[in-house]
Enzyme design. Structure first.
Site, mmCIF file in Angstrom:
data_model
loop_
_atom_site.group_PDB
_atom_site.id
_atom_site.type_symbol
_atom_site.label_atom_id
_atom_site.label_comp_id
_atom_site.label_asym_id
_atom_site.label_seq_id
_atom_site.Cartn_x
_atom_site.Cartn_y
_atom_site.Cartn_z
ATOM 1 N N ASP A 1 0.835 -1.185 0.000
ATOM 2 C CA ASP A 1 0.000 0.000 0.000
ATOM 3 C C ASP A 1 0.876 1.244 0.000
ATOM 4 O OD1 ASP A 1 -2.218 -1.626 0.137
ATOM 5 O OD2 ASP A 1 -2.387 -1.496 2.315
ATOM 6 N N ARG A 2 0.314 2.346 -0.448
ATOM 7 C CA ARG A 2 1.079 3.581 -0.606
ATOM 8 C C ARG A 2 1.851 3.963 0.652
ATOM 9 N NH1 ARG A 2 -2.491 8.643 -1.964
ATOM 10 N NH2 ARG A 2 -3.267 8.086 0.108
#
Length: 324
Positions: A145-146
């Site tokens: 995830d970012r």
């Protein structure tokens, strides 16, 4: 027709379920009918690049689909956007002729997508390792995830890409994370609970019957006042799996804006600890260990990445004597 759910969030795929009238069709034909906004050739490219999963598996464009099968499509931006090399710093942990291991920083999106056309990890890889332009997705075979930090493996050849993808599918690639969660766990455990789309908040996932199988192994590394540092090993690799499973267990990841929102601060923390937790603006989740079989010589390889500075600082505050 096939039901389609689409998200503008690059952390989510488009999801489809094969309807009866499309059962038996080639995958690429079914996709072209269900997603007319994309050309069939582009959809075929995505299938070959592993951006289309049928019941969690990479398949071929010509493979037939069956009624009720769940399909995930991870769109990618137009080539003119996604394939631009950009001089973005990379923390390279290891590099050889077959693969690269990168320690990803927080805030870096993996691939170009709607809302994130550039400044991604893919753009950085293309700049520093131009040979990856020949590999689908610049050789990036799995996602973080970012705002999750830590280790990502990138293939530099087609054969390495195939080997690493198979290791992921066969669950032989070991990925271990460190996570700081709200609450004090009593013991480690295995969470075996299916994950699917949230029935009301469509930008979220949740544990639900009929979801895709998901298994997460949790052990306790250290307990704090009102928080626990966990070692987490993924057996499957569903989107947001660790965050969803830990939130479902009642111990959401500290700082998680999606699955930990509204969590009350535990009593007994001193002012510095309360301020540090409240100001931690991302999920306290780090991909710390990566173990895989080298695609060429077959030896078992292991890499580790230390916690990033913001995560370390958070633990240092919690380590201090806590009180009113």
């Amino acid at each position: 027709m096939t039901d389609v759910e689409q998200s503008e969030n690059s952390d989510f795929p488009m999801t489809l379920q094969v309807a009866a009238e499309l059962a038996g069709q080639r995958l690429d034909v079914m996709l072209a009918r269900s997603l007319p906004q994309y050309s069939r050739s582009r959809l075929q490219d995505w299938v070959r690049a592993g951006r289309v999963l049928v019941e969690g598996e990479v398949v071929r464009p010509r493979d037939a689909v069956r009624e009720g099968e769940q399909i995930e499509v991870w769109p990618e931006a137009a080539a003119s956007l996604e394939d631009v090399p950009q001089n973005i710093p990379l923390q390279v942990v290891h590099a050889d002729a077959d693969l690269i291991v990168i320690n990803k920083e927080a805030g870096r999106v993996m691939h170009p997508a709607p809302g994130h056309p550039d400044n991604t990890l893919l753009n950085a890889v293309l700049f520093h390792f131009p040979d990856t332009v020949q590999i689908p997705r610049a050789g990036i075979v799995h996602r973080l995830d970012r705002d999750t930090t830590g280790l990502v493996v990138v293939a530099r050849t087609e054969s390495a890409c195939l080997s690493l993808t198979r290791q992921l599918q066969e669950r032989t690639m070991r990925r271990e994370y460190q996570a700081l969660v709200h609450g004090e766990l009593i013991s480690g455990q295995t969470i075996d609970a299916p994950i699917g789309r949230h029935p009301r908040a469509r930008q979220k996932l949740c544990v639900r019957a009929g979801g895709r199988d998901a298994i997460t192994h949790v052990r306790i590394r250290k307990r704090y006042e009102g928080a626990t540092l966990l070692g987490v090993r993924l057996e499957t690799g569903r989107t947001h799996q660790i965050r969803v499973h830990l939130s479902h267990l009642g111990y959401p990841v500290v700082g998680d804006p999606v699955y930990g929102a509204g969590r009350r601060m535990p009593a007994g923390l001193n002012a510095a600890a309360r301020d540090r937790i409240a100001s931690f603006a991302r999920q306290a989740l780090h991909a710390a260990t990566l173990e895989l079989k080298h695609p060429t010589h077959g030896e078992q390889c292991t890499w580790e990445a230390s916690l990033p500075e913001d995560f370390r600082a958070l633990l240092e505050v919690l380590d201090e004597k806590q009180g009113p």
